[in-house]
Scaffold this motif. Structure first.
Motif, PDB file in Angstrom:
ATOM      1  N   VAL A 298       0.836  -1.202   0.000  1.00  0.00           N
ATOM      2  CA  VAL A 298       0.000   0.000   0.000  1.00  0.00           C
ATOM      3  C   VAL A 298       0.869   1.250   0.000  1.00  0.00           C
ATOM      4  CG1 VAL A 298      -1.725   1.316   1.280  1.00  0.00           C
ATOM      5  CG2 VAL A 298      -1.897  -1.183   1.144  1.00  0.00           C
ATOM      6  N   MET A 299       1.890   1.269   0.870  1.00  0.00           N
ATOM      7  CA  MET A 299       2.763   2.435   0.962  1.00  0.00           C
ATOM      8  C   MET A 299       3.589   2.598  -0.314  1.00  0.00           C
ATOM      9  SD  MET A 299       4.050   2.367   4.923  1.00  0.00           S
ATOM     10  CE  MET A 299       4.820   3.966   4.722  1.00  0.00           C
ATOM     11  N   PHE A 300       4.012   1.489  -0.883  1.00  0.00           N
ATOM     12  CA  PHE A 300       4.768   1.524  -2.137  1.00  0.00           C
ATOM     13  C   PHE A 300       3.929   2.188  -3.228  1.00  0.00           C
ATOM     14  CE2 PHE A 300       6.289  -0.448  -6.083  1.00  0.00           C
ATOM     15  CZ  PHE A 300       7.655  -0.241  -5.973  1.00  0.00           C
ATOM     16  N   GLY A 301       2.672   1.750  -3.354  1.00  0.00           N
ATOM     17  CA  GLY A 301       1.785   2.336  -4.355  1.00  0.00           C
ATOM     18  C   GLY A 301       1.498   3.798  -4.085  1.00  0.00           C
ATOM     19  N   ALA A 302       1.315   4.151  -2.808  1.00  0.00           N
ATOM     20  CA  ALA A 302       1.021   5.547  -2.449  1.00  0.00           C
ATOM     21  C   ALA A 302       2.195   6.458  -2.799  1.00  0.00           C
ATOM     22  CB  ALA A 302       0.703   5.643  -0.959  1.00  0.00           C
ATOM     23  N   ILE A 303       3.407   5.992  -2.529  1.00  0.00           N
ATOM     24  CA  ILE A 303       4.594   6.793  -2.838  1.00  0.00           C
ATOM     25  C   ILE A 303       4.702   7.027  -4.345  1.00  0.00           C
ATOM     26  CG2 ILE A 303       7.132   6.764  -2.857  1.00  0.00           C
ATOM     27  CD1 ILE A 303       6.970   5.348  -0.124  1.00  0.00           C
ATOM     28  N   LEU A 304       4.475   5.978  -5.123  1.00  0.00           N
ATOM     29  CA  LEU A 304       4.538   6.122  -6.573  1.00  0.00           C
ATOM     30  C   LEU A 304       3.442   7.069  -7.071  1.00  0.00           C
ATOM     31  CD1 LEU A 304       5.245   2.480  -7.823  1.00  0.00           C
ATOM     32  CD2 LEU A 304       6.855   4.351  -7.536  1.00  0.00           C
ATOM     33  N   MET A 305       2.238   6.939  -6.527  1.00  0.00           N
ATOM     34  CA  MET A 305       1.125   7.776  -6.952  1.00  0.00           C
ATOM     35  C   MET A 305       1.407   9.246  -6.659  1.00  0.00           C
ATOM     36  SD  MET A 305      -2.862   7.549  -5.798  1.00  0.00           S
ATOM     37  CE  MET A 305      -2.469   8.009  -4.093  1.00  0.00           C
ATOM     38  N   LEU A 306       1.882   9.535  -5.443  1.00  0.00           N
ATOM     39  CA  LEU A 306       2.173  10.919  -5.062  1.00  0.00           C
ATOM     40  C   LEU A 306       3.303  11.501  -5.904  1.00  0.00           C
ATOM     41  CD1 LEU A 306       1.897  10.601  -1.170  1.00  0.00           C
ATOM     42  CD2 LEU A 306       0.308  11.754  -2.718  1.00  0.00           C
ATOM     43  N   THR A 307       4.283  10.660  -6.206  1.00  0.00           N
ATOM     44  CA  THR A 307       5.395  11.127  -7.045  1.00  0.00           C
ATOM     45  C   THR A 307       4.894  11.512  -8.423  1.00  0.00           C
ATOM     46  OG1 THR A 307       6.946   9.675  -5.875  1.00  0.00           O
ATOM     47  CG2 THR A 307       7.653  10.541  -7.999  1.00  0.00           C
ATOM     48  N   MET A 308       4.018  10.689  -8.996  1.00  0.00           N
ATOM     49  CA  MET A 308       3.504  10.976 -10.335  1.00  0.00           C
ATOM     50  C   MET A 308       2.591  12.204 -10.336  1.00  0.00           C
ATOM     51  SD  MET A 308       4.817   8.897 -12.531  1.00  0.00           S
ATOM     52  CE  MET A 308       6.277   9.355 -11.595  1.00  0.00           C
ATOM     53  N   ILE A 309       1.891  12.438  -9.232  1.00  0.00           N
ATOM     54  CA  ILE A 309       0.999  13.594  -9.154  1.00  0.00           C
ATOM     55  C   ILE A 309       1.800  14.889  -9.047  1.00  0.00           C
ATOM     56  CG2 ILE A 309      -0.718  14.783  -7.727  1.00  0.00           C
ATOM     57  CD1 ILE A 309      -1.842  12.024  -7.027  1.00  0.00           C
ATOM     58  N   PHE A 310       2.782  14.910  -8.157  1.00  0.00           N
ATOM     59  CA  PHE A 310       3.524  16.140  -7.882  1.00  0.00           C
ATOM     60  C   PHE A 310       4.822  16.264  -8.690  1.00  0.00           C
ATOM     61  CE2 PHE A 310       0.988  15.355  -4.026  1.00  0.00           C
ATOM     62  CZ  PHE A 310       0.278  16.543  -3.989  1.00  0.00           C
TER      63      PHE A 310
END
Length: 335
Positions: A298-310
């Motif tokens: 979950v944290m791995f996916g969240a980090i990737l998602m936030l990186t792609m957003i910002f």
């Protein structure tokens, strides 16, 4: 302008070399060296993939298939037929390049989602073949691969070596070898990028229609970069097989393909140093998040998602842009 770009490429290559050869000062045990070696091999793979995705603008969701073909060709020829590692690697890369050219000619006529699905299908077909050909590949159980050998010299994670008066264990020797391979892979990619071929690829990425109007043979150049990226993957798959000492069809699977393309996107498409950073980050994150157990994914996916957003342009291009703006701001303030 070209000289300035060439100077920037040379600067990046020197910085990378300094980092790679200074890194052993911070590696404390064989596990750290093994992880760094995997990073170097996979980083070299995505450097090749970046030529296709970042510079030519062509997506590939099945690139692990070529990685797996290289790994298995080397494993089969060295284990079953007594080949030396280097001839197996070279012949495997040539054969994989031929396969890439054959499948690339028709599928690279597709665009967008259709191209994505076609490359994904190629990866699935290769993985299925490796799973089913038990007599050659061992099927889902995999197969052992002997140590890397060149001119009778054997490179094994369990060996001991003397290099310029320095005593190295197998893990240290493998890391230095992988570091040199990564530098060579980056140097070759940079030369291709700065060549007329590289300029043609960038024109294809910018506008394929406009490129054809000015006389660029877009089909030829797309096929060429597809073959080059497949050769990168095959060669690195061969080294990965020797380093691991055992391979399964997972090396050609969907998970590896997604990992490769994510490294390119995360680090920064079109940035050679950026995709290397992406490879390092995605190999390190599971180690950093290992203590979170069931929350790791979950944290791995969240980090990737936030990186792609910002950071939609990728990690390194975003960092470079921010640093550049700050330096300009400081220079303006001083003026």
């Amino acid at each position: 302008m070209l000289n300035r770009f060439m100077q920037m490429r040379l600067r990046d290559l020197i910085i990378l070399a300094v980092i790679l050869f200074a890194l052993p000062l911070f590696l404390n045990n064989p596990f750290h060296y093994d992880l760094a070696t995997q990073m170097a091999i996979i980083a070299a793979t995505v450097v090749g993939l970046n030529l296709l995705v970042g510079f030519a603008g062509q997506i590939s969701l099945g690139h692990a298939g070529f990685f797996g073909l290289g790994a298995y060709f080397t494993g089969i020829m060295t284990s079953n037929y007594g080949w030396s590692s280097v001839p197996a690697l070279v012949v495997g890369a040539i054969l994989v390049g031929i396969v890439a050219w054959i499948v690339g000619r028709p599928i690279l006529r597709l665009k967008g989602h259709y191209l994505s699905m076609a490359t994904l299908a190629v990866g699935f077909i290769i993985a299925i073949i490796l799973n089913n050909e038990r007599a050659l590949t061992g099927g889902p159980d995999g197969m052992p691969v002997p140590a890397f050998t060149v001119f009778g010299w054997e490179l094994s994670p369990f060996g001991s070596y003397n290099l310029l008066g320095m005593e190295l264990n197998g893990s240290e020797a493998w890391y230095l070898f992988a570091a040199v391979v990564l530098l060579v892979a980056v140097w070759l990619a940079q030369n291709l990028i700065d060549s007329p071929i590289g300029r043609a690829l960038r024109s294809v990425h910018g506008s394929e229609v406009a490129a054809r109007v000015v006389g660029v043979d877009t089909a030829r150049y797309k096929s060429l970069v597809f073959v080059v990226s497949a050769i990168y993957a095959s060669a690195m798959g061969s080294l990965y097989a020797h380093f691991q000492g055992f391979i399964t069809p997972a090396v050609a699977g969907f998970d590896f393909s997604i990992l490769f393309i994510t490294m390119v996107v995360l680090g920064g498409m079109g940035s050679t140093m950026g995709v290397i950073l992406g490879a390092v980050v995605l190999k390190l994150l599971p180690q950093v998040l290992a203590d979170f157990q069931e929350l790791e994914t979950v944290m791995f996916g969240a980090i990737l998602m936030l990186t792609m957003i910002f950071m939609p342009k990728g990690l390194l291009p975003t960092i470079q842009t921010a640093v550049g703006k700050r330096m300009k701001k400081k220079a303006g303030g001083q003026a």
